[in-house]
Design a protein around this motif. Structure first.
Motif, PDB file in Angstrom:
ATOM      1  N   ILE A 258       0.850  -1.200   0.000  1.00 33.70           N
ATOM      2  CA  ILE A 258       0.000   0.000   0.000  1.00 33.70           C
ATOM      3  C   ILE A 258       0.881   1.243   0.000  1.00 33.70           C
ATOM      4  CG2 ILE A 258      -1.712   1.317   1.310  1.00 33.70           C
ATOM      5  CD1 ILE A 258      -2.713  -1.362   2.430  1.00 33.70           C
ATOM      6  N   ILE A 259       0.701   2.093  -1.001  1.00 29.40           N
ATOM      7  CA  ILE A 259       1.478   3.324  -1.126  1.00 29.40           C
ATOM      8  C   ILE A 259       0.594   4.502  -0.718  1.00 29.40           C
ATOM      9  CG2 ILE A 259       2.859   4.780  -2.638  1.00 29.40           C
ATOM     10  CD1 ILE A 259       4.037   2.013  -2.308  1.00 29.40           C
ATOM     11  N   GLY A 260       1.071   5.304   0.209  1.00 31.37           N
ATOM     12  CA  GLY A 260       0.313   6.477   0.642  1.00 31.37           C
ATOM     13  C   GLY A 260       0.266   6.574   2.154  1.00 31.37           C
ATOM     14  N   LYS A 261       0.325   7.795   2.653  1.00 27.29           N
ATOM     15  CA  LYS A 261       0.333   8.028   4.096  1.00 27.29           C
ATOM     16  C   LYS A 261      -1.038   7.698   4.693  1.00 27.29           C
ATOM     17  CE  LYS A 261       1.767  11.657   7.324  1.00 27.29           C
ATOM     18  NZ  LYS A 261       2.278  13.053   7.409  1.00 27.29           N
ATOM     19  N   PRO A 262      -1.081   6.877   5.737  1.00 29.51           N
ATOM     20  CA  PRO A 262      -2.371   6.516   6.337  1.00 29.51           C
ATOM     21  C   PRO A 262      -3.081   7.738   6.937  1.00 29.51           C
ATOM     22  CG  PRO A 262      -0.607   5.062   7.090  1.00 29.51           C
ATOM     23  CD  PRO A 262       0.052   6.191   6.375  1.00 29.51           C
ATOM     24  N   TYR A 312       5.431   0.686   9.235  1.00 33.52           N
ATOM     25  CA  TYR A 312       5.276   1.680   8.189  1.00 33.52           C
ATOM     26  C   TYR A 312       6.667   1.981   7.625  1.00 33.52           C
ATOM     27  CZ  TYR A 312       0.748   2.560  10.468  1.00 33.52           C
ATOM     28  OH  TYR A 312      -0.505   2.430  11.017  1.00 33.52           O
ATOM     29  N   GLU A 318       9.744   9.623  -3.807  1.00 35.22           N
ATOM     30  CA  GLU A 318       9.122   8.438  -4.391  1.00 35.22           C
ATOM     31  C   GLU A 318      10.181   7.469  -4.913  1.00 35.22           C
ATOM     32  OE1 GLU A 318       6.136   9.168  -7.286  1.00 35.22           O
ATOM     33  OE2 GLU A 318       4.917  10.467  -5.983  1.00 35.22           O
ATOM     34  N   ASN A 322      10.460   3.609  -3.554  1.00 36.23           N
ATOM     35  CA  ASN A 322      10.400   2.415  -4.397  1.00 36.23           C
ATOM     36  C   ASN A 322      11.640   1.552  -4.234  1.00 36.23           C
ATOM     37  OD1 ASN A 322       7.870   2.991  -5.533  1.00 36.23           O
ATOM     38  ND2 ASN A 322       8.762   4.320  -7.095  1.00 36.23           N
ATOM     39  N   ALA A 339       2.054   0.304   5.303  1.00 32.75           N
ATOM     40  CA  ALA A 339       1.886   1.339   4.283  1.00 32.75           C
ATOM     41  C   ALA A 339       3.246   1.979   4.058  1.00 32.75           C
ATOM     42  CB  ALA A 339       0.864   2.390   4.711  1.00 32.75           C
ATOM     43  N   PHE A 341       5.177   5.526   2.431  1.00 35.99           N
ATOM     44  CA  PHE A 341       4.835   6.899   2.030  1.00 35.99           C
ATOM     45  C   PHE A 341       6.067   7.794   2.073  1.00 35.99           C
ATOM     46  CE2 PHE A 341       3.984   6.202   6.522  1.00 35.99           C
ATOM     47  CZ  PHE A 341       4.644   7.253   7.144  1.00 35.99           C
TER      48      PHE A 341
END
Length: 445
Positions: A258-262, A312, A318, A322, A339, A341
């Protein structure tokens, strides 16, 4: 014939492609998780990958053997003792693989693990090279203490050390001096303790210079081999098991991260903040520990975070994110990323140490040395320091008093950045926590 060596510097891992031009076939030995370089090599040489050999179930990285089989149809070869659950052909003493003018014959060489094998390459009827896995390294041999509680077959370190003594002398030393030695690791691996910087050698050169091949009785060898082995990262036993079953295809696993800040963080889950320590100290999120992106990120991630423990993952771009997800996947940790991020700042920070005040009154501080025990004993820096190796720090935090400010140091700053962040995260406002960082170099004699 061509032997192509592939190197993963972060894990000091060496893998091999054996190309027979005559047959346009390739056999791989101990491939890494990412199979792309091997497919590219095959395409470049207009050859087919027909075999993949696992010298043992690796502890320090995830192998791409199963994905290679699924992608190319190549047969996987390994010792029957490994107890592999993936499709395979057993490969033990007396077994051979022939393609073109090349024959690969197997030697059972237990010692690093009960199921270790070495592969002798014979070209046009003459022994040319031996692929020794983690049995024989350049300047050293494999450690015997990783399989006491892992794998299909377990064995005590003393038993494996004795097996190593006989494997080296009865299986490898009888090979001709001009036979090339190609190991699965170079300097920097935790699968041995004193490896050379060289990535290949010969039996003759190792016969002269490698301590483990010198004339000595079995008892002396066992004592020397067991002494001062490096620490065992938390992830090692997990990787042995995963390699025995075979990992999921890399790209499929990466796509599930899952990519993106919770929107909301769990305070039960660490944030692994991989930014340089100066940015971390300036501002980070609550619950963060600073494992910086670098040459040994995978090792320290798998030493501080336990297998199956969710975390996390945060990076400063980015591109870095990756890269770090792929590094986590090298040790099979992509499944544990809650996650991932990008981060640039945070509400918490760490104050800089007042060096003049510290130098004038070091007794006013609790000093924690997060180097390995052997390092701390060999070259102590502060006489009253508490030595807790970084890989043990989370389990031994109760040994650190908080009646004084805490100063953390290692040998150069990387480990102390991680260690101070772990202590700061645990102690919160109980006392000040400082990272001595690179300034420690000024305190060495």
């Amino acid at each position: 014939m061509n032997i192509e060596q592939f190197e993963d510097k972060g894990l000091a891992h060496l893998s091999y492609a054996i190309l027979c031009d005559y047959a346009a076939e390739i056999v791989l030995i101990d491939p890494a998780r990412d199979i792309t370089p091997y497919l590219s090599f095959a395409k470049k040489n207009k050859a087919t990958i027909t075999g993949v050999i696992e010298t043992h179930p690796h502890a320090d990285f995830i192998s791409g053997h199963l994905e290679l089989h699924q992608t190319t149809g190549a047969a996987i070869y390994c010792s029957q003792l490994l107890g592999a659950t993936y499709p395979h052909q057993t490969f033990d003493d007396g077994d051979t693989i022939a393609f073109g003018r090349i024959e690969l014959k197997v030697l059972n060489t237990p010692g690093h693990s009960p199921d270790s094998i070495s592969i002798v390459l014979t070209h046009e009827g003459k022994d040319h090279a031996v692929f020794t896995g983690d049995t024989l390294f350049i300047g050293d041999c494999g450690r015997p203490d990783l399989r006491e509680q892992a794998g299909n077959q377990t064995a005590k370190r003393e038993e494996l050390a004795r097996q190593m003594y006989h494997s080296l002398r009865n299986k490898l030393l009888p090979l001709d001096d001009e036979v090339w030695v190609y190991p699965a690791h170079g300097a920097g691996t935790l699968c041995g303790k004193n490896l050379s910087d060289a990535s290949r050698s010969t039996i003759g050169a190792e016969r002269i210079s490698n301590w483990s091949l010198q004339t000595m009785d079995e008892e002396r060898f066992v004592r020397a081999l067991l002494k001062d082995q490096p620490f065992i990262p938390r992830y090692f036993s997990y990787d042995v098991g995963l390699n025995r079953y075979g990992a999921a295809p890399l790209q499929k696993s990466l796509a599930q991260v899952i990519i993106g800040k919770p929107v909301k963080f769990s305070n039960q889950i660490f944030i692994v903040d991989t930014r340089p320590e100066q940015y971390f100290k300036k501002g980070h999120l609550p619950g963060s520990i600073n494992i910086q992106n670098g040459g040994k990120f995978e090792t320290w991630l798998g030493s501080i975070i336990a297998p199956e423990e969710a975390f996390y993952l945060a990076a400063d771009s980015e591109e870095q994110l990756n890269q770090l997800i792929r590094k986590a996947a090298k040790i099979g940790y992509e499944d544990f990323i809650e996650a991932a991020f990008v981060i640039s700042d945070g509400s918490e920070g760490m104050d800089a140490l007042n060096m003049e005040k510290f130098k004038s009154a070091t007794d006013d501080y609790t000093i924690v040395d997060v180097r390995n025990a052997a390092e701390a004993q060999e070259e102590p820096v502060f006489s009253h320091a508490i030595n807790i190796p970084l890989n043990e720090l989370r389990d031994r935090l109760t040994e650190i008093p908080f009646n004084k400010p805490v100063v953390v140091h290692c040998a150069g700053g990387y480990r102390s950045a991680a260690g101070s962040s772990i202590i700061k995260n645990a102690f919160k406002s109980k006392t000040g926590v400082f990272d001595l960082g690179e300034s420690v170099k000024g305190f060495f004699d």
